[in-house]
Design a protein around this motif. Structure first.
Motif, PDB file in Angstrom:
ATOM      1  N   VAL A   1       0.835  -1.205   0.000  1.00 51.00           N
ATOM      2  CA  VAL A   1       0.000   0.000   0.000  1.00 51.00           C
ATOM      3  C   VAL A   1       0.873   1.259   0.000  1.00 51.00           C
ATOM      4  O   VAL A   1       0.434   2.334  -0.422  1.00 51.00           O
ATOM      5  CB  VAL A   1      -0.997  -0.030   1.185  1.00 51.00           C
ATOM      6  CG1 VAL A   1      -0.290   0.221   2.502  1.00 51.00           C
ATOM      7  CG2 VAL A   1      -2.121   0.968   0.974  1.00 51.00           C
ATOM      8  N   ASN A   2       2.123   1.108   0.415  1.00 47.36           N
ATOM      9  CA  ASN A   2       3.036   2.253   0.377  1.00 47.36           C
ATOM     10  C   ASN A   2       3.323   2.725  -1.040  1.00 47.36           C
ATOM     11  O   ASN A   2       3.736   3.869  -1.238  1.00 47.36           O
ATOM     12  CB  ASN A   2       4.354   1.911   1.086  1.00 47.36           C
ATOM     13  CG  ASN A   2       4.156   1.830   2.579  1.00 47.36           C
ATOM     14  OD1 ASN A   2       4.059   2.846   3.247  1.00 47.36           O
ATOM     15  ND2 ASN A   2       4.042   0.622   3.084  1.00 47.36           N
ATOM     16  N   LEU A   3       3.116   1.850  -2.020  1.00 43.48           N
ATOM     17  CA  LEU A   3       3.256   2.309  -3.404  1.00 43.48           C
ATOM     18  C   LEU A   3       2.277   3.446  -3.660  1.00 43.48           C
ATOM     19  O   LEU A   3       2.590   4.400  -4.371  1.00 43.48           O
ATOM     20  CB  LEU A   3       2.971   1.179  -4.403  1.00 43.48           C
ATOM     21  CG  LEU A   3       3.940   0.017  -4.514  1.00 43.48           C
ATOM     22  CD1 LEU A   3       3.559  -0.848  -5.721  1.00 43.48           C
ATOM     23  CD2 LEU A   3       5.375   0.475  -4.648  1.00 43.48           C
ATOM     24  N   VAL A   4       1.089   3.313  -3.094  1.00 40.96           N
ATOM     25  CA  VAL A   4       0.088   4.374  -3.267  1.00 40.96           C
ATOM     26  C   VAL A   4       0.430   5.568  -2.378  1.00 40.96           C
ATOM     27  O   VAL A   4       0.561   6.693  -2.856  1.00 40.96           O
ATOM     28  CB  VAL A   4      -1.327   3.861  -2.923  1.00 40.96           C
ATOM     29  CG1 VAL A   4      -2.348   4.969  -3.159  1.00 40.96           C
ATOM     30  CG2 VAL A   4      -1.681   2.620  -3.727  1.00 40.96           C
ATOM     31  N   LEU A   5       0.628   5.301  -1.114  1.00 42.01           N
ATOM     32  CA  LEU A   5       0.808   6.398  -0.152  1.00 42.01           C
ATOM     33  C   LEU A   5       2.046   7.236  -0.465  1.00 42.01           C
ATOM     34  O   LEU A   5       2.056   8.440  -0.244  1.00 42.01           O
ATOM     35  CB  LEU A   5       0.895   5.844   1.273  1.00 42.01           C
ATOM     36  CG  LEU A   5      -0.291   4.968   1.704  1.00 42.01           C
ATOM     37  CD1 LEU A   5      -0.080   4.434   3.115  1.00 42.01           C
ATOM     38  CD2 LEU A   5      -1.600   5.747   1.618  1.00 42.01           C
TER      39      LEU A   5
ATOM     40  N   ARG B   1       6.885   4.211  -7.996  1.00 39.93           N
ATOM     41  CA  ARG B   1       6.786   3.440  -9.234  1.00 39.93           C
ATOM     42  C   ARG B   1       7.702   2.231  -9.118  1.00 39.93           C
ATOM     43  O   ARG B   1       8.887   2.373  -8.815  1.00 39.93           O
ATOM     44  CB  ARG B   1       7.206   4.308 -10.419  1.00 39.93           C
ATOM     45  CG  ARG B   1       6.965   3.637 -11.761  1.00 39.93           C
ATOM     46  CD  ARG B   1       7.327   4.547 -12.914  1.00 39.93           C
ATOM     47  NE  ARG B   1       8.777   4.646 -13.008  1.00 39.93           N
ATOM     48  CZ  ARG B   1       9.431   5.755 -13.336  1.00 39.93           C
ATOM     49  NH1 ARG B   1       8.773   6.867 -13.573  1.00 39.93           N
ATOM     50  NH2 ARG B   1      10.739   5.777 -13.395  1.00 39.93           N
ATOM     51  N   MET B   2       7.139   1.063  -9.363  1.00 40.11           N
ATOM     52  CA  MET B   2       7.921  -0.176  -9.302  1.00 40.11           C
ATOM     53  C   MET B   2       7.819  -0.833 -10.662  1.00 40.11           C
ATOM     54  O   MET B   2       6.718  -1.050 -11.158  1.00 40.11           O
ATOM     55  CB  MET B   2       7.329  -1.075  -8.219  1.00 40.11           C
ATOM     56  CG  MET B   2       8.061  -2.368  -8.023  1.00 40.11           C
ATOM     57  SD  MET B   2       7.517  -3.155  -6.481  1.00 40.11           S
ATOM     58  CE  MET B   2       8.527  -4.632  -6.554  1.00 40.11           C
TER      59      MET B   2
ATOM     60  N   ARG C   1       0.718  -2.543 -17.442  1.00 44.17           N
ATOM     61  CA  ARG C   1       0.833  -1.400 -16.524  1.00 44.17           C
ATOM     62  C   ARG C   1      -0.270  -1.455 -15.474  1.00 44.17           C
ATOM     63  O   ARG C   1      -1.419  -1.776 -15.808  1.00 44.17           O
ATOM     64  CB  ARG C   1       0.715  -0.082 -17.303  1.00 44.17           C
ATOM     65  CG  ARG C   1       1.904   0.207 -18.198  1.00 44.17           C
ATOM     66  CD  ARG C   1       1.464   0.761 -19.545  1.00 44.17           C
ATOM     67  NE  ARG C   1       1.172  -0.313 -20.482  1.00 44.17           N
ATOM     68  CZ  ARG C   1       0.348  -0.217 -21.516  1.00 44.17           C
ATOM     69  NH1 ARG C   1      -0.277   0.895 -21.780  1.00 44.17           N
ATOM     70  NH2 ARG C   1       0.129  -1.258 -22.309  1.00 44.17           N
ATOM     71  N   ILE C   2       0.106  -1.157 -14.255  1.00 46.58           N
ATOM     72  CA  ILE C   2      -0.874  -1.120 -13.158  1.00 46.58           C
ATOM     73  C   ILE C   2      -0.817   0.264 -12.528  1.00 46.58           C
ATOM     74  O   ILE C   2       0.236   0.695 -12.067  1.00 46.58           O
ATOM     75  CB  ILE C   2      -0.553  -2.187 -12.092  1.00 46.58           C
ATOM     76  CG1 ILE C   2      -0.582  -3.593 -12.709  1.00 46.58           C
ATOM     77  CG2 ILE C   2      -1.511  -2.079 -10.918  1.00 46.58           C
ATOM     78  CD1 ILE C   2      -0.184  -4.710 -11.753  1.00 46.58           C
ATOM     79  N   ALA C   3      -1.946   0.951 -12.528  1.00 46.92           N
ATOM     80  CA  ALA C   3      -2.033   2.219 -11.797  1.00 46.92           C
ATOM     81  C   ALA C   3      -2.682   1.900 -10.463  1.00 46.92           C
ATOM     82  O   ALA C   3      -3.795   1.381 -10.419  1.00 46.92           O
ATOM     83  CB  ALA C   3      -2.872   3.231 -12.558  1.00 46.92           C
ATOM     84  N   ALA C   4      -1.970   2.177  -9.381  1.00 49.09           N
ATOM     85  CA  ALA C   4      -2.515   1.860  -8.056  1.00 49.09           C
ATOM     86  C   ALA C   4      -3.078   3.138  -7.448  1.00 49.09           C
ATOM     87  O   ALA C   4      -2.351   4.009  -6.995  1.00 49.09           O
ATOM     88  CB  ALA C   4      -1.446   1.247  -7.172  1.00 49.09           C
ATOM     89  N   CYS C   5      -4.387   3.197  -7.506  1.00 41.06           N
ATOM     90  CA  CYS C   5      -5.109   4.387  -7.048  1.00 41.06           C
ATOM     91  C   CYS C   5      -5.464   4.217  -5.584  1.00 41.06           C
ATOM     92  O   CYS C   5      -5.597   5.176  -4.835  1.00 41.06           O
ATOM     93  CB  CYS C   5      -6.368   4.488  -7.902  1.00 41.06           C
ATOM     94  SG  CYS C   5      -7.415   5.869  -7.527  1.00 41.06           S
ATOM     95  N   GLY C   6      -5.600   2.980  -5.159  1.00 42.69           N
ATOM     96  CA  GLY C   6      -5.965   2.704  -3.777  1.00 42.69           C
ATOM     97  C   GLY C   6      -5.929   1.212  -3.562  1.00 42.69           C
ATOM     98  O   GLY C   6      -5.810   0.442  -4.515  1.00 42.69           O
TER      99      GLY C   6
ATOM    100  N   PHE D   1      -0.231   6.419  -7.005  1.00 43.54           N
ATOM    101  CA  PHE D   1      -0.316   7.876  -7.157  1.00 43.54           C
ATOM    102  C   PHE D   1      -1.355   8.453  -6.216  1.00 43.54           C
ATOM    103  O   PHE D   1      -2.293   7.778  -5.797  1.00 43.54           O
ATOM    104  CB  PHE D   1      -0.624   8.261  -8.611  1.00 43.54           C
ATOM    105  CG  PHE D   1      -2.028   7.953  -9.056  1.00 43.54           C
ATOM    106  CD1 PHE D   1      -2.388   6.671  -9.417  1.00 43.54           C
ATOM    107  CD2 PHE D   1      -2.998   8.947  -9.106  1.00 43.54           C
ATOM    108  CE1 PHE D   1      -3.679   6.371  -9.818  1.00 43.54           C
ATOM    109  CE2 PHE D   1      -4.298   8.667  -9.508  1.00 43.54           C
ATOM    110  CZ  PHE D   1      -4.636   7.375  -9.865  1.00 43.54           C
ATOM    111  N   LEU D   2      -1.128   9.699  -5.897  1.00 46.09           N
ATOM    112  CA  LEU D   2      -2.094  10.475  -5.113  1.00 46.09           C
ATOM    113  C   LEU D   2      -2.488  11.642  -5.999  1.00 46.09           C
ATOM    114  O   LEU D   2      -1.626  12.350  -6.529  1.00 46.09           O
ATOM    115  CB  LEU D   2      -1.456  10.988  -3.818  1.00 46.09           C
ATOM    116  CG  LEU D   2      -0.943   9.919  -2.849  1.00 46.09           C
ATOM    117  CD1 LEU D   2      -0.208  10.575  -1.684  1.00 46.09           C
ATOM    118  CD2 LEU D   2      -2.096   9.064  -2.323  1.00 46.09           C
ATOM    119  N   VAL D   3      -3.765  11.808  -6.145  1.00 43.65           N
ATOM    120  CA  VAL D   3      -4.232  12.809  -7.093  1.00 43.65           C
ATOM    121  C   VAL D   3      -3.754  14.211  -6.703  1.00 43.65           C
ATOM    122  O   VAL D   3      -3.592  15.086  -7.566  1.00 43.65           O
ATOM    123  CB  VAL D   3      -5.765  12.699  -7.244  1.00 43.65           C
ATOM    124  CG1 VAL D   3      -6.463  13.152  -5.986  1.00 43.65           C
ATOM    125  CG2 VAL D   3      -6.253  13.447  -8.453  1.00 43.65           C
TER     126      VAL D   3
END
Lengths: 345, 345
Positions: free
Chosen positions: A272-276, A280-281, B250-255, B284-286
């Motif tokens: 979840v730290n990838l989001v927080l 980019r991994m 590609r994976i965008a991790a929004c949450g 990413f964080l918006v």
């Protein structure tokens, strides 16, 4: 045509010692999975084998990929892996007899190389040829692609490298130092830690086996966090790193060696730290970046010739020592790039 | 200056109903963690409160971020979150009385907005104002940034979206369809699945709660694999997706909503596929992409006005219904973007 028509009259049959895969390997390779035995080879490309070539293997590379490749070959075939070789007969228009080349070959004295295999011609011979198994081969290109192309490092950034004393890690660290980054590596023995600090000029290094709390260790070396992590191991190390990434950090995943031989890979809990942290991994396989090889050579050769890049090899002499060297790789026995000398010609 | 000097003579004191955080929340929020109570507010920015403004809240957004924000406020303070509001007094040079704005406000009738808070002025009022909580607010910008900017989708690519019926997911799916991608979403009820297929024009959709084997489900919908995964949930879904990514996916991790309320997040076991499939995963964080808001509006407003983007809201009337709406979000009760109407003016 002349070459092939002459073939039948002067066939050369030679002994061809080989390291054979006995049966499908489960988990880490064991010496008993492999057998050294004598075969023979006729060093002429047969009529109709368009594009094939016979090579005399000189140096073989021993690396995590060697283990992967074991899953792709049939039992009773020779182990395969990167190697440096000399062409002894060629129907491949890109190579001719006498050329020095590197690419994926067999763990044997002589290999017949299929035309579909990508080989690189060695143009610069004023460096040790075995370097094309490492510093100037796939590990070097891996370090370059993963670190420079994928992570876009900037001066002053904090870089952490696991398996830092390995063939790829030691180069990533030195590229990072040349760019003005702060670099810390981890390895599995005091000897390797000393090498990182004294030979490869890392800012600091630690033995992960002596750290009961990897998160605490990383916080000690990176009190303000990690900008770039060059990932070689996966598992608990990755989980600890995820807790310590800086915002907008980048992770190049070159491998996850701690996980390859497990039936059930360890769980990563801190993703979840990838989001927080907006990290980019990116995973990569160097085979997708062959087109960057000339650019890489152009960048790295001057540094080598100016003595700005150190390189350590762990060389064993003789194909028959291959199985033990490969097994040792997975217990971290080797110090530096593991190379097997088949022939010094 | 004139404004402030007049303040003391015409103070307006009004009732200010608020949703208060009782105490620090553990895990998923419960209604008992919150209390609706009456306060009062003097709707004048005090002398010296440079840059502050009072707003009348109209629509509040109920979203996963609301839960995060609960960890950042003191007990006995109002819950905070995105909302659409009208400025009733302003010492902020960017906004004046009467402006419609959106940004992070309080769960209350009137909020004093500190000058450090980022607010956006609403210029286009020919769409429902509540859209600025979703389609034209942070969820919309999240969908745009995560999908368009981070994943660079190409026509014909296969896109999978988890929590696809949520505020962000439904937009990602529609952006993907507009670009000519193949789009499948998952959600947690048949009603939502029907919405995805019938209202949002997804190519297909499934109820993940009815799939005992997520890997098998994904293989059914993506026999050739997934190019782009828009990640909203984490946990077992992510693990199954990792087994089904295409090379260079590609994976965008929004949450990772399935993980936020767990004491110990679930382990992800298949991360090695990032390497093997050369997948890029980026969190990413918006809030780091506010500069793209004008570009986003410019892209999306014409589609809305041409009826090419459908949007579903789940609207509850009255601030006092806020706690139940927030709790419902985490059990998947809402269908579409959860909005709380504080006032229709």
């Amino acid at each position: 045509m002349e070459k092939n028509s002459a073939a039948s009259s002067c066939e050369e049959i030679v002994r061809n010692q080989q390291v054979i895969l006995r049966e499908r390997v489960r988990g880490s390779p064991k010496e008993a999975d492999m057998e050294v035995r004598d075969g023979s080879a006729k060093l002429k490309v047969e009529d109709g084998s368009s594009g094939a070539m016979w090579v005399k293997n000189l140096y073989l590379s021993c690396e995590p990929k060697t283990r992967h490749l074991m899953d792709t070959i049939r039992p009773s075939s020779p182990i395969t892996g990167f190697g440096v070789a000399r062409v002894v007969d060629s129907a491949n228009p890109k190579f001719e007899k006498g050329d020095l080349v590197w690419g994926i070959t067999g763990w044997e004295e002589y290999s017949l190389i299929s035309p579909s295999e990508t080989f690189f011609k060695i143009e610069h011979t004023d460096v040790p040829l075995s370097y094309y198994n490492g510093l100037l081969g796939m590990p070097g290109l891996s370090a370059y692609v993963g670190f420079i192309e994928l992570c876009s490092p900037k001066k002053g950034e904090s870089v952490y490298i696991s398996t830092a004393a390995g063939a790829v890690g030691q180069l990533v660290g030195q590229f990072a130092k040349l760019l003005g980054c702060y670099v810390v590596g981890s390895a599995g023995s005091q000897e390797k830690v000393d090498l990182l600090k004294n030979k490869f000029s890392f800012d600091d290094a630690f033995n992960y086996k002596e750290e009961p709390d990897l998160d605490a260790a990383l916080k000690r070396y990176f009190p303000e966090g990690i900008d770039i992590y060059f990932e070689n191991v996966g598992g608990k190390m990755l989980d600890a790193v995820l807790l310590n990434m800086k915002s907008h950090g980048r992770i190049a995943a070159c491998g996850m060696t701690s996980q390859y031989n497990l039936d059930q890979p360890e769980g990563i809990h801190n993703l979840v730290n990838l989001v927080l942290k907006q990290v980019r991994m990116e995973g990569f396989l160097v085979s997708s970046y062959y087109h960057l090889y000339p650019k890489f050579l152009e960048t790295v050769l001057p540094h080598i010739k100016q003595g700005k890049i150190a390189y350590v090899e762990d060389i064993v002499e003789g194909l028959e020592k291959g199985p033990a060297a490969l097994v040792g790789l997975f217990s971290g026995r080797n110090v530096g790039k593991q190379v097997i000398v088949v022939s010094r010609e």
